[in-house]
Write a protein that holds these residues in place. Structure first.
Motif, PDB file in Angstrom:
ATOM      1  N   ASP A  23       0.608   9.474  -4.595  1.00 24.93           N
ATOM      2  CA  ASP A  23       0.308  10.537  -3.635  1.00 24.93           C
ATOM      3  C   ASP A  23       1.277  10.473  -2.459  1.00 24.93           C
ATOM      4  O   ASP A  23       1.716   9.397  -2.050  1.00 24.93           O
ATOM      5  CB  ASP A  23      -1.121  10.412  -3.112  1.00 24.93           C
ATOM      6  CG  ASP A  23      -2.159  10.871  -4.117  1.00 24.93           C
ATOM      7  OD1 ASP A  23      -3.359  10.740  -3.817  1.00 24.93           O
ATOM      8  OD2 ASP A  23      -1.761  11.361  -5.198  1.00 24.93           O
ATOM      9  N   ARG A  53      -0.222   2.224  -4.588  1.00 25.55           N
ATOM     10  CA  ARG A  53      -1.420   1.890  -5.362  1.00 25.55           C
ATOM     11  C   ARG A  53      -2.565   2.759  -4.876  1.00 25.55           C
ATOM     12  O   ARG A  53      -2.465   3.424  -3.846  1.00 25.55           O
ATOM     13  CB  ARG A  53      -1.782   0.411  -5.202  1.00 25.55           C
ATOM     14  CG  ARG A  53      -2.160  -0.008  -3.783  1.00 25.55           C
ATOM     15  CD  ARG A  53      -2.413  -1.511  -3.734  1.00 25.55           C
ATOM     16  NE  ARG A  53      -2.782  -1.978  -2.405  1.00 25.55           N
ATOM     17  CZ  ARG A  53      -4.028  -2.025  -1.937  1.00 25.55           C
ATOM     18  NH1 ARG A  53      -5.027  -1.599  -2.691  1.00 25.55           N
ATOM     19  NH2 ARG A  53      -4.274  -2.491  -0.725  1.00 25.55           N
ATOM     20  N   ASP A  54      -3.641   2.785  -5.628  1.00 28.14           N
ATOM     21  CA  ASP A  54      -4.823   3.529  -5.205  1.00 28.14           C
ATOM     22  C   ASP A  54      -5.345   2.930  -3.900  1.00 28.14           C
ATOM     23  O   ASP A  54      -5.402   1.703  -3.746  1.00 28.14           O
ATOM     24  CB  ASP A  54      -5.919   3.456  -6.269  1.00 28.14           C
ATOM     25  CG  ASP A  54      -5.522   4.154  -7.562  1.00 28.14           C
ATOM     26  OD1 ASP A  54      -4.453   4.800  -7.576  1.00 28.14           O
ATOM     27  OD2 ASP A  54      -6.274   4.046  -8.546  1.00 28.14           O
ATOM     28  N   TYR A  55      -5.741   3.806  -2.979  1.00 32.05           N
ATOM     29  CA  TYR A  55      -6.210   3.312  -1.689  1.00 32.05           C
ATOM     30  C   TYR A  55      -7.138   4.339  -1.049  1.00 32.05           C
ATOM     31  O   TYR A  55      -6.861   5.537  -1.069  1.00 32.05           O
ATOM     32  CB  TYR A  55      -5.025   3.044  -0.755  1.00 32.05           C
ATOM     33  CG  TYR A  55      -5.388   2.280   0.494  1.00 32.05           C
ATOM     34  CD1 TYR A  55      -5.588   2.939   1.699  1.00 32.05           C
ATOM     35  CD2 TYR A  55      -5.537   0.902   0.466  1.00 32.05           C
ATOM     36  CE1 TYR A  55      -5.921   2.236   2.848  1.00 32.05           C
ATOM     37  CE2 TYR A  55      -5.866   0.197   1.607  1.00 32.05           C
ATOM     38  CZ  TYR A  55      -6.059   0.866   2.792  1.00 32.05           C
ATOM     39  OH  TYR A  55      -6.388   0.159   3.913  1.00 32.05           O
ATOM     40  N   ASP A  56      -8.245   3.854  -0.496  1.00 29.68           N
ATOM     41  CA  ASP A  56      -9.219   4.720   0.160  1.00 29.68           C
ATOM     42  C   ASP A  56      -9.097   4.546   1.669  1.00 29.68           C
ATOM     43  O   ASP A  56      -9.527   3.534   2.219  1.00 29.68           O
ATOM     44  CB  ASP A  56     -10.632   4.374  -0.308  1.00 29.68           C
ATOM     45  CG  ASP A  56     -11.678   5.330   0.251  1.00 29.68           C
ATOM     46  OD1 ASP A  56     -12.870   5.110  -0.005  1.00 29.68           O
ATOM     47  OD2 ASP A  56     -11.302   6.286   0.954  1.00 29.68           O
ATOM     48  N   GLY A  82     -10.695   8.792  -1.560  1.00 23.05           N
ATOM     49  CA  GLY A  82      -9.627   7.872  -1.939  1.00 23.05           C
ATOM     50  C   GLY A  82      -8.398   8.568  -2.492  1.00 23.05           C
ATOM     51  O   GLY A  82      -8.495   9.605  -3.145  1.00 23.05           O
ATOM     52  N   ASN A  83      -7.229   7.994  -2.219  1.00 25.85           N
ATOM     53  CA  ASN A  83      -5.959   8.508  -2.738  1.00 25.85           C
ATOM     54  C   ASN A  83      -5.509   7.702  -3.948  1.00 25.85           C
ATOM     55  O   ASN A  83      -5.923   6.563  -4.141  1.00 25.85           O
ATOM     56  CB  ASN A  83      -4.877   8.452  -1.659  1.00 25.85           C
ATOM     57  CG  ASN A  83      -5.012   9.569  -0.641  1.00 25.85           C
ATOM     58  OD1 ASN A  83      -5.866   9.526   0.235  1.00 25.85           O
ATOM     59  ND2 ASN A  83      -4.166  10.572  -0.764  1.00 25.85           N
ATOM     60  N   LYS A  84      -4.631   8.312  -4.745  1.00 26.19           N
ATOM     61  CA  LYS A  84      -4.105   7.678  -5.944  1.00 26.19           C
ATOM     62  C   LYS A  84      -2.657   7.255  -5.737  1.00 26.19           C
ATOM     63  O   LYS A  84      -1.935   7.821  -4.910  1.00 26.19           O
ATOM     64  CB  LYS A  84      -4.184   8.646  -7.132  1.00 26.19           C
ATOM     65  CG  LYS A  84      -5.592   9.104  -7.473  1.00 26.19           C
ATOM     66  CD  LYS A  84      -6.453   7.952  -7.966  1.00 26.19           C
ATOM     67  CE  LYS A  84      -7.833   8.433  -8.392  1.00 26.19           C
ATOM     68  NZ  LYS A  84      -8.691   7.305  -8.859  1.00 26.19           N
ATOM     69  N   ALA A  85      -2.237   6.265  -6.507  1.00 26.75           N
ATOM     70  CA  ALA A  85      -0.845   5.828  -6.471  1.00 26.75           C
ATOM     71  C   ALA A  85       0.064   7.008  -6.774  1.00 26.75           C
ATOM     72  O   ALA A  85      -0.197   7.790  -7.689  1.00 26.75           O
ATOM     73  CB  ALA A  85      -0.620   4.706  -7.477  1.00 26.75           C
ATOM     74  N   THR A 103       0.821  -1.212   0.000  1.00 21.96           N
ATOM     75  CA  THR A 103       0.000   0.000   0.000  1.00 21.96           C
ATOM     76  C   THR A 103       0.853   1.259   0.000  1.00 21.96           C
ATOM     77  O   THR A 103       0.631   2.177  -0.790  1.00 21.96           O
ATOM     78  CB  THR A 103      -0.940   0.016   1.217  1.00 21.96           C
ATOM     79  OG1 THR A 103      -1.786  -1.129   1.174  1.00 21.96           O
ATOM     80  CG2 THR A 103      -1.815   1.264   1.210  1.00 21.96           C
TER      81      THR A 103
END
Length: 520
Positions: free
Chosen positions: A120, A82-85, A115-118, A46
């Protein structure tokens, strides 16, 4: 000479080494500890620790006898792989991050709503606690601590409720016992929000609709429970912090009906005061007024203050944040010439405030509440207290503002030892709704509240005895739902015309319909 210089050099090296030990672990040790805790708190792959700056340390004053501990402060940069909320329900999210970094809610930046993006970057001001073990520094894990295992399923994968609850339990267990109040507040707030959201959705699916009521043992919750007790209505009362939160829940569509103070409802409708940032709540409609809620100002009987204006420099319990009573209390103080710099506000509820008043931790308690208020009555029976009247000029000014207030008197005999009337102002406790309910549902609810023969007192709501068709429009300052108005007219006693509105309808804001129009 050489021997002396060599001895001095050894001493300097030893001193530096001891200083390093005394200051806690080096940056590499802190980095390893952070990576370990991140691996426990978040799914694999993550984040990565992209940067770390050690910002000093201090001795742990709460260390057990015989142990040397230090609290280490650091700044960290995390890069998302990776993208993660972090706000997702099916993962530890922000609570896990706070636990891993030892940071408060204001100590973390970069988490994006939705959510955040890869790629960030998340920055944190963190802390870690270490214990001296010989020549090593060891991360401290409080007794009973069990490291949380990293979830093996991605955050957006389908998971069952039991697995989600298990993941959340591990996050809670991973929080150190000596964590800061801010850290624990983050987890409590997240869990409270989750609980409220789940209950609200289940209420609509299984029970009908949710009613945002109030604090446990409070008057709003008692009325809501009395309303649905024994009635053929599919509704579920919810515990909240009070009117301000109720109006926000209604606006967000998380509940279909809410209880609120009349002044707070007007501010929400017009998008003013504490609701200014939200804009006008144009779809807000009143079902009707329930009962008056006078402003109570309590002091110890020995206090020399005889007017609210004499509370300058005092500690005042003004109500919980999120309650409309708190907003009104601050407004009353301001009308008496007291700004927030003239007193110390304690943001606690009525029960806690009365205990603090008895223990001399506060000097006054202000609460907007219907009479009789059980907690005030009990407190007056346990200790000598006095109700302060509001200044006449303040009453005239606040009523004249057309902000949902009207003159009121707390009559003698209302509370033990009250032998003279107390002049004050009041606002109406009102039942409000938004666009969710149909006309049929609103009409049914109106008849349930106002029909004759209901014994609310027997069902636990003393204030319910004051509910009547004749006063259902008293103090209303927002448009009334058309279906509610028609139902009230039908309930009026034959031969007696319906009661006139007790207040001037609010002026249209943006595109709201006029008073009495159906919510769109």
């Amino acid at each position: 000479m050489r021997r002396a210089l060599f001895t001095l050099l050894i001493a300097l090296v030893a001193s530096a080494w001891l200083a390093g030990c005394g200051g806690g672990p080096p940056a590499d040790g802190i980095r390893a500890g952070i990576n370990e805790r991140l691996a426990q708190a978040l799914p694999p792959g993550t984040v990565e620790l992209a940067g770390l700056d050690r910002r000093g340390s201090q001795a742990d004053t709460k260390a057990p006898a015989g142990e040397t501990r230090r609290v280490v402060y650091f700044d960290a940069e995390l890069k998302l792989l990776r993208d993660y909320d972090f706000g997702a329900w099916d993962s530890p999210g922000v609570a896990g991050l706070v636990s891993a970094l030892g940071a408060g809610p204001r100590g973390i930046t970069g988490i994006t709503s939705g959510g955040n993006k890869a790629g960030d970057i998340i920055r944190a001001h963190g802390t870690a606690l270490y214990r001296r073990d010989g020549e090593r520094w060891v991360g401290v894990l409080p007794a009973g601590y069990r490291p949380a295992e990293a979830p093996t399923v991605a955050t957006d994968a389908q998971r069952g409720p039991a697995a989600i609850l298990d993941a959340m339990r591990k996050v809670i267990e991973s929080v150190q016992k000596d964590a800061s109040p801010a850290q624990r507040a983050v987890i409590e707030q997240e869990l409270t929000t989750a609980h409220a959201n789940i209950r609200a959705r289940l209420a609509r699916v299984n029970e009908g609709y949710a009613i945002a009521a109030g604090a446990e043992h409070g008057q709003y919750l008692r009325f809501a429970k009395a309303l649905v007790d024994g009635a053929r209505v599919r509704a579920m009362p919810l515990v909240t912090h009070g009117g301000e939160e109720n109006l926000r829940l209604l606006r967000a569509g998380k509940v279909s009906v809410a209880l609120a103070q009349g002044d707070a409802a007007l501010e929400a409708y017009e998008g003013k005061g504490v609701f200014a940032a939200d804009g006008p709540q144009a779809s807000l409609r009143a079902i009707g007024s329930l009962y008056p809620e006078p402003v109570h100002v309590l002091v110890r009987d020995a206090d020399p203050a005889r007017s609210v204006s004499e509370l300058r420099g005092k500690r005042i319990a003004v109500g919980e944040r999120g309650s409309a009573s708190r907003v009104t209390a601050l407004r009353v103080l301001a009308a008496h010439g007291l700004t927030d710099k003239d007193f110390k506000a304690e943001e606690v509820g009525l029960g806690t405030g009365l205990v603090a008043l008895r223990q001399k931790q506060v000097d006054a308690v202000i609460q907007v509440i219907g009479v009789p208020a059980d907690s005030i009555r009990d407190a007056l029976g346990e200790m000598p207290l006095r109700l302060l009247p509001l200044d006449e000029r303040v009453i005239t000014a606040m009523v004249g503002q057309k902000a949902g207030y009207f003159r009121a008197t707390i009559a003698p005999g209302t509370y033990p030892g009250l032998h003279t009337p107390v002049r004050t102002i009041a606002t109406a406790a009102i039942l409000v709704t938004g666009p969710d309910l149909s006309d049929t549902e609103v009409a049914e609810l109106t008849r349930l509240v106002y029909r004759h023969g209901r014994d609310f007192v027997a069902r636990g709501s003393a204030q319910g005895a004051q509910i009547a068709v004749a006063t259902a429009r008293e103090g209303l300052m927002i448009p009334q739902h058309l279906a509610a108005a028609k139902a009230l007219d039908a309930l009026a006693t034959p031969g007696i015309p319906p009661a006139k509105p007790g207040g001037t309808p609010a002026k249209p804001v943006a595109t709201p319909a006029a008073s009495g129009a159906r919510a769109q």
